[in-house]
Design a protein around this motif. Structure first.
Motif, PDB file in Angstrom:
ATOM      1  N   ILE A   4       0.844  -1.192   0.000  1.00 50.82           N
ATOM      2  CA  ILE A   4       0.000   0.000   0.000  1.00 50.82           C
ATOM      3  C   ILE A   4       0.879   1.240   0.000  1.00 50.82           C
ATOM      4  N   ASP A   5       0.655   2.095  -0.986  1.00 50.29           N
ATOM      5  CA  ASP A   5       1.360   3.365  -1.067  1.00 50.29           C
ATOM      6  C   ASP A   5       0.676   4.330  -0.094  1.00 50.29           C
ATOM      7  N   CYS A   6       1.444   4.862   0.835  1.00 49.37           N
ATOM      8  CA  CYS A   6       0.904   5.708   1.896  1.00 49.37           C
ATOM      9  C   CYS A   6       0.133   6.908   1.337  1.00 49.37           C
ATOM     10  N   ILE A   7       0.713   7.616   0.388  1.00 49.11           N
ATOM     11  CA  ILE A   7       0.077   8.824  -0.152  1.00 49.11           C
ATOM     12  C   ILE A   7      -1.240   8.471  -0.846  1.00 49.11           C
ATOM     13  N   VAL A   8      -1.228   7.418  -1.645  1.00 46.04           N
ATOM     14  CA  VAL A   8      -2.436   7.008  -2.361  1.00 46.04           C
ATOM     15  C   VAL A   8      -3.519   6.584  -1.365  1.00 46.04           C
ATOM     16  N   ALA A   9      -3.141   5.836  -0.335  1.00 51.45           N
ATOM     17  CA  ALA A   9      -4.100   5.400   0.677  1.00 51.45           C
ATOM     18  C   ALA A   9      -4.693   6.586   1.424  1.00 51.45           C
ATOM     19  N   LEU A  10      -3.851   7.538   1.801  1.00 53.64           N
ATOM     20  CA  LEU A  10      -4.355   8.710   2.520  1.00 53.64           C
ATOM     21  C   LEU A  10      -5.290   9.542   1.655  1.00 53.64           C
ATOM     22  N   LYS A  11      -4.967   9.668   0.362  1.00 58.08           N
ATOM     23  CA  LYS A  11      -5.851  10.397  -0.539  1.00 58.08           C
ATOM     24  C   LYS A  11      -7.192   9.678  -0.661  1.00 58.08           C
ATOM     25  N   LEU A  13      -8.552   7.687   1.591  1.00 59.32           N
ATOM     26  CA  LEU A  13      -9.253   7.752   2.873  1.00 59.32           C
ATOM     27  C   LEU A  13      -9.622   9.183   3.273  1.00 59.32           C
ATOM     28  N   GLY A  14      -9.173  10.153   2.519  1.00 67.39           N
ATOM     29  CA  GLY A  14      -9.406  11.552   2.852  1.00 67.39           C
ATOM     30  C   GLY A  14     -10.763  12.077   2.403  1.00 67.39           C
ATOM     31  N   GLU A  15     -11.655  11.222   1.979  1.00 66.64           N
ATOM     32  CA  GLU A  15     -12.969  11.629   1.505  1.00 66.64           C
ATOM     33  C   GLU A  15     -14.035  10.929   2.348  1.00 66.64           C
ATOM     34  N   LEU A  16     -14.978  11.672   2.865  1.00 68.11           N
ATOM     35  CA  LEU A  16     -15.968  11.156   3.808  1.00 68.11           C
ATOM     36  C   LEU A  16     -16.774   9.979   3.260  1.00 68.11           C
ATOM     37  N   SER A  17     -17.182  10.040   2.012  1.00 69.04           N
ATOM     38  CA  SER A  17     -17.967   8.935   1.445  1.00 69.04           C
ATOM     39  C   SER A  17     -17.162   7.641   1.431  1.00 69.04           C
ATOM     40  N   ARG A  18     -15.882   7.735   1.130  1.00 70.93           N
ATOM     41  CA  ARG A  18     -15.038   6.534   1.115  1.00 70.93           C
ATOM     42  C   ARG A  18     -14.816   6.004   2.532  1.00 70.93           C
ATOM     43  N   LEU A  19     -14.746   6.883   3.504  1.00 74.90           N
ATOM     44  CA  LEU A  19     -14.646   6.434   4.895  1.00 74.90           C
ATOM     45  C   LEU A  19     -15.918   5.694   5.305  1.00 74.90           C
ATOM     46  N   ARG A  20     -17.055   6.202   4.898  1.00 69.09           N
ATOM     47  CA  ARG A  20     -18.318   5.544   5.214  1.00 69.09           C
ATOM     48  C   ARG A  20     -18.389   4.170   4.554  1.00 69.09           C
ATOM     49  N   GLN A  43     -25.606   4.460  -7.214  1.00 72.72           N
ATOM     50  CA  GLN A  43     -24.721   3.348  -7.541  1.00 72.72           C
ATOM     51  C   GLN A  43     -23.492   3.828  -8.299  1.00 72.72           C
ATOM     52  N   TYR A  44     -23.670   4.836  -9.143  1.00 68.17           N
ATOM     53  CA  TYR A  44     -22.552   5.397  -9.893  1.00 68.17           C
ATOM     54  C   TYR A  44     -21.472   5.924  -8.941  1.00 68.17           C
ATOM     55  N   ASN A  45     -21.889   6.715  -7.940  1.00 68.88           N
ATOM     56  CA  ASN A  45     -20.920   7.272  -7.000  1.00 68.88           C
ATOM     57  C   ASN A  45     -20.253   6.202  -6.149  1.00 68.88           C
ATOM     58  N   VAL A  46     -21.030   5.215  -5.718  1.00 67.94           N
ATOM     59  CA  VAL A  46     -20.457   4.118  -4.935  1.00 67.94           C
ATOM     60  C   VAL A  46     -19.414   3.384  -5.773  1.00 67.94           C
ATOM     61  N   SER A  47     -19.741   3.098  -7.027  1.00 65.28           N
ATOM     62  CA  SER A  47     -18.791   2.413  -7.917  1.00 65.28           C
ATOM     63  C   SER A  47     -17.510   3.212  -8.078  1.00 65.28           C
ATOM     64  N   LYS A  48     -17.657   4.520  -8.241  1.00 67.22           N
ATOM     65  CA  LYS A  48     -16.495   5.393  -8.403  1.00 67.22           C
ATOM     66  C   LYS A  48     -15.616   5.362  -7.154  1.00 67.22           C
ATOM     67  N   HIS A  49     -16.222   5.452  -5.986  1.00 67.00           N
ATOM     68  CA  HIS A  49     -15.464   5.436  -4.740  1.00 67.00           C
ATOM     69  C   HIS A  49     -14.818   4.072  -4.494  1.00 67.00           C
ATOM     70  N   LEU A  50     -15.529   2.991  -4.822  1.00 66.75           N
ATOM     71  CA  LEU A  50     -14.955   1.660  -4.662  1.00 66.75           C
ATOM     72  C   LEU A  50     -13.746   1.460  -5.578  1.00 66.75           C
ATOM     73  N   ILE A  52     -11.644   3.757  -6.523  1.00 70.45           N
ATOM     74  CA  ILE A  52     -10.534   4.499  -5.909  1.00 70.45           C
ATOM     75  C   ILE A  52      -9.965   3.714  -4.729  1.00 70.45           C
ATOM     76  N   LEU A  53     -10.844   3.160  -3.902  1.00 77.43           N
ATOM     77  CA  LEU A  53     -10.379   2.367  -2.753  1.00 77.43           C
ATOM     78  C   LEU A  53      -9.645   1.106  -3.213  1.00 77.43           C
ATOM     79  N   ARG A  54     -10.144   0.494  -4.283  1.00 76.74           N
ATOM     80  CA  ARG A  54      -9.486  -0.711  -4.811  1.00 76.74           C
ATOM     81  C   ARG A  54      -8.122  -0.372  -5.407  1.00 76.74           C
ATOM     82  N   GLU A  55      -8.043   0.717  -6.155  1.00 75.95           N
ATOM     83  CA  GLU A  55      -6.769   1.136  -6.744  1.00 75.95           C
ATOM     84  C   GLU A  55      -5.755   1.515  -5.668  1.00 75.95           C
ATOM     85  N   ALA A  56      -6.232   1.965  -4.523  1.00 78.01           N
ATOM     86  CA  ALA A  56      -5.342   2.313  -3.406  1.00 78.01           C
ATOM     87  C   ALA A  56      -4.901   1.073  -2.632  1.00 78.01           C
TER      88      ALA A  56
END
Length: 101
Positions: A4-11, A13-20, A43-50, A52-56
């Motif tokens: 896990i790249d620290c900067i990518v992970a922090l970016k 996790l830095g968004e409230l929807s992704r934390l939820r 569903q579109y927004n959830v897919s987009k956030h997922l 980003i989380l998967r790529e991180a």
């Protein structure tokens, strides 16, 4: 944390929807539809956030038939359990016990 790249992970996790989303996925694997219903998001927004989380490197996707279930990477889940909800990213720590509601 290995892989896990620290900067990518922090970016990620830095968004409230992704934390939820992470909070939900720590409890159980979920698909996009179930996640969107529980969080009141499209569903579109959830897919987009997922994505980003998967790529991180924070979540993984598993196909079950036609459905795709997302869950937190097992290494992260075990680290959180062992460290009282604190994720060690290498450069810093991220406290899941202090997440906003």
């Amino acid at each position: 944390m290995n892989g896990i790249d620290c900067i990518v992970a922090l970016k990620a996790l830095g968004e409230l929807s992704r934390l939820r989303i992470m909070r939900l996925l720590l409890k159980e694997p979920l698909g996009v539809n179930a996640t969107s219903v529980r969080l009141g998001m499209s569903q579109y927004n959830v897919s987009k956030h997922l994505r980003i989380l998967r790529e991180a490197g924070l979540v993984v996707m598993e196909k079950q038939g036609q459905q795709r279930l997302y869950s937190v990477v097992p290494g992260i889940k075990s680290q959180l359990a062992a460290n009282k909800n604190v994720l060690e990213l290498g450069c810093c720590t991220f406290r899941f016990d202090k997440l906003p509601k």
